[in-house]
Design a protein around this motif. Sequence first.
Motif, mmCIF file in Angstrom:
data_model
loop_
_atom_site.group_PDB
_atom_site.id
_atom_site.type_symbol
_atom_site.label_atom_id
_atom_site.label_comp_id
_atom_site.label_asym_id
_atom_site.label_seq_id
_atom_site.Cartn_x
_atom_site.Cartn_y
_atom_site.Cartn_z
ATOM 1 N N UNK A 57 -67.022 -36.425 -38.959
ATOM 2 C CA UNK A 57 -68.160 -35.636 -38.506
ATOM 3 C C UNK A 57 -67.816 -34.951 -37.191
ATOM 4 N N UNK A 58 -68.713 -34.035 -36.783
ATOM 5 C CA UNK A 58 -68.604 -33.295 -35.529
ATOM 6 C C UNK A 58 -69.934 -33.349 -34.791
ATOM 7 N N UNK A 59 -69.886 -33.553 -33.503
ATOM 8 C CA UNK A 59 -71.065 -33.386 -32.647
ATOM 9 C C UNK A 59 -70.675 -32.430 -31.535
ATOM 10 N N UNK A 60 -71.429 -31.356 -31.363
ATOM 11 C CA UNK A 60 -71.073 -30.347 -30.367
ATOM 12 C C UNK A 60 -71.827 -30.572 -29.058
ATOM 13 N N UNK A 61 -71.180 -30.179 -27.972
ATOM 14 C CA UNK A 61 -71.785 -30.214 -26.643
ATOM 15 C C UNK A 61 -72.605 -28.932 -26.431
ATOM 16 N N UNK A 62 -73.702 -28.997 -25.649
ATOM 17 C CA UNK A 62 -74.284 -30.167 -24.983
ATOM 18 C C UNK A 62 -74.927 -31.131 -25.988
ATOM 19 N N UNK A 118 -79.334 -36.459 -27.507
ATOM 20 C CA UNK A 118 -79.261 -37.914 -27.664
ATOM 21 C C UNK A 118 -79.768 -38.407 -29.019
ATOM 22 N N UNK A 119 -80.819 -37.806 -29.531
ATOM 23 C CA UNK A 119 -81.363 -38.242 -30.822
ATOM 24 C C UNK A 119 -80.378 -37.975 -31.960
ATOM 25 N N UNK A 120 -79.713 -36.829 -31.906
ATOM 26 C CA UNK A 120 -78.720 -36.498 -32.934
ATOM 27 C C UNK A 120 -77.532 -37.447 -32.834
ATOM 28 N N UNK A 121 -77.084 -37.739 -31.611
ATOM 29 C CA UNK A 121 -75.960 -38.654 -31.411
ATOM 30 C C UNK A 121 -76.277 -40.019 -32.010
ATOM 31 N N UNK A 122 -77.468 -40.558 -31.695
ATOM 32 C CA UNK A 122 -77.854 -41.874 -32.214
ATOM 33 C C UNK A 122 -77.935 -41.861 -33.740
ATOM 34 N N UNK A 123 -78.497 -40.792 -34.290
ATOM 35 C CA UNK A 123 -78.656 -40.707 -35.743
ATOM 36 C C UNK A 123 -77.303 -40.638 -36.448
ATOM 37 N N UNK A 142 -62.459 -37.044 -21.162
ATOM 38 C CA UNK A 142 -61.911 -37.022 -19.809
ATOM 39 C C UNK A 142 -62.941 -36.597 -18.773
ATOM 40 N N UNK A 143 -64.152 -36.211 -19.198
ATOM 41 C CA UNK A 143 -65.211 -35.787 -18.276
ATOM 42 C C UNK A 143 -66.224 -36.922 -18.106
ATOM 43 N N UNK A 144 -66.333 -37.538 -16.921
ATOM 44 C CA UNK A 144 -67.263 -38.655 -16.703
ATOM 45 C C UNK A 144 -68.708 -38.312 -17.036
ATOM 46 N N UNK A 145 -69.119 -37.054 -16.801
ATOM 47 C CA UNK A 145 -70.509 -36.691 -17.081
ATOM 48 C C UNK A 145 -70.819 -36.760 -18.568
ATOM 49 N N UNK A 146 -69.844 -36.410 -19.420
ATOM 50 C CA UNK A 146 -70.065 -36.512 -20.865
ATOM 51 C C UNK A 146 -70.153 -37.971 -21.298
ATOM 52 N N UNK A 147 -69.297 -38.806 -20.733
ATOM 53 C CA UNK A 147 -69.350 -40.236 -21.039
ATOM 54 C C UNK A 147 -70.709 -40.804 -20.641
ATOM 55 N N UNK A 148 -71.209 -40.390 -19.494
ATOM 56 C CA UNK A 148 -72.499 -40.890 -19.008
ATOM 57 C C UNK A 148 -73.626 -40.544 -19.985
ATOM 58 N N UNK A 149 -73.656 -39.305 -20.467
ATOM 59 C CA UNK A 149 -74.705 -38.885 -21.400
ATOM 60 C C UNK A 149 -74.636 -39.692 -22.696
ATOM 61 N N UNK A 150 -73.433 -39.858 -23.246
ATOM 62 C CA UNK A 150 -73.273 -40.600 -24.498
ATOM 63 C C UNK A 150 -73.565 -42.080 -24.305
ATOM 64 N N UNK A 151 -73.136 -42.620 -23.181
ATOM 65 C CA UNK A 151 -73.408 -44.032 -22.881
ATOM 66 C C UNK A 151 -74.907 -44.292 -22.806
ATOM 67 N N UNK A 152 -75.622 -43.402 -22.143
ATOM 68 C CA UNK A 152 -77.077 -43.539 -22.009
ATOM 69 C C UNK A 152 -77.768 -43.476 -23.366
ATOM 70 N N UNK A 153 -77.240 -42.640 -24.266
ATOM 71 C CA UNK A 153 -77.854 -42.474 -25.588
ATOM 72 C C UNK A 153 -77.605 -43.680 -26.493
#
Length: 369
Positions: A106-111, A114-119, A15-26
């Motif tokens: 799996x779990x990915x924690x904020x913040x 990007x490298x971990x998200x892609x992997x 629900x937070x656009x800034x989080x979507x932006x970070x994940x989208x970019x990655x």
Amino acid sequence: MDVNKSRPKVLIVDDAPENIHVLLKALKQDYAVIAATSGEKALEVAFSDIPPQIILLDIIMPGIDGYEVCRRLKNSPKTADIPIIFVTALEDAVDETKGLSLGAIDYITKPFNPNIVRARVGNHLQLVEAMRIKDDVDRMMRHDLKNPLSVVITNPCIIKLSKEIGEIECSMLDDIELAGYTMLNMINSSLDLFKIEKGSYRPELISFNIIEKLQLIDRQLSPLAEAMDIKIKFSLDENKLNKSSFCYVIGVELLFYAAISNLTKNALEASPEGAEVRIAIKSSEVCELEIHNKGMVPEQLQNNFFDKYVTSGKEGGTGLGTYSAKLFIEAMGGSINMNTSENTGTSVVVKIPMDRCSNKESTNNASGL
């Protein structure tokens, strides 16, 4: 050409656009990424005609939260196999355990890194694709094997109609036919095992006489027993079996045959040379079938005897025999357990529902009433 059609579809739910932006970019360079800002929208996308291959799901959202979204997706056959990775600021182990118990992988924690998200996304998609390819190959192999088997099964029957065939030749043709049926049963039971594991198997329960199946198993395994100098002894309510023996149960013939065949073969292979394997049936409120041999299950295997891929001391063993037997028996509404010791040997006890009406009719017919 739309390049997104050839790339895995990733759904980001936050629900937070800034989080979507970070994940989208990655992820946008390697994947076709779509976003949903609510649990309701996420479910709509997941249940669409072109669902995502993987979902990155936030937990804390207004309306339907991530836990509820995950629960609904995993409860639907259409979306149950979509891998879900929770993305959250929560670091409490209880929250992580709850998510995994609902079916997340799996779990990915904020913040986000990007490298971990892609992997993480790449690794899980590769695992899903590997399993899909394996399942496709397995299904094709099972289907393709059935065609040549039809020749193995039917041709011996045709050849035996010839008056020029002697007793020895007829016996050899019987062996070929039995081998063909055995292979066909193995293929069919492996398909059922696949469905049971996927949760899509729906048993068609019927009444059948298990004595007929035991006689077929005896014929099938006799060469192995003779080679090991082991005798297979059958009994029904402490009486020796004969051609008129019967014990009707409610179940699935193929699953029963595959399960008891696997368990009997396992007992033979675990028996000391020159010993005996006993298969004792007790018919009361339920049908209780005990398969006993004088060997002992190794201590390190006793607690996971029915687990998948568990085997010991058998060259070429797959560890699927007892595992599939447990799934088959339980799919019929039965139960199975094992006990073992150095003094008493090993017993596997199978219990399945009796068909009291058929047993009563057979008793009347046998007595001439």
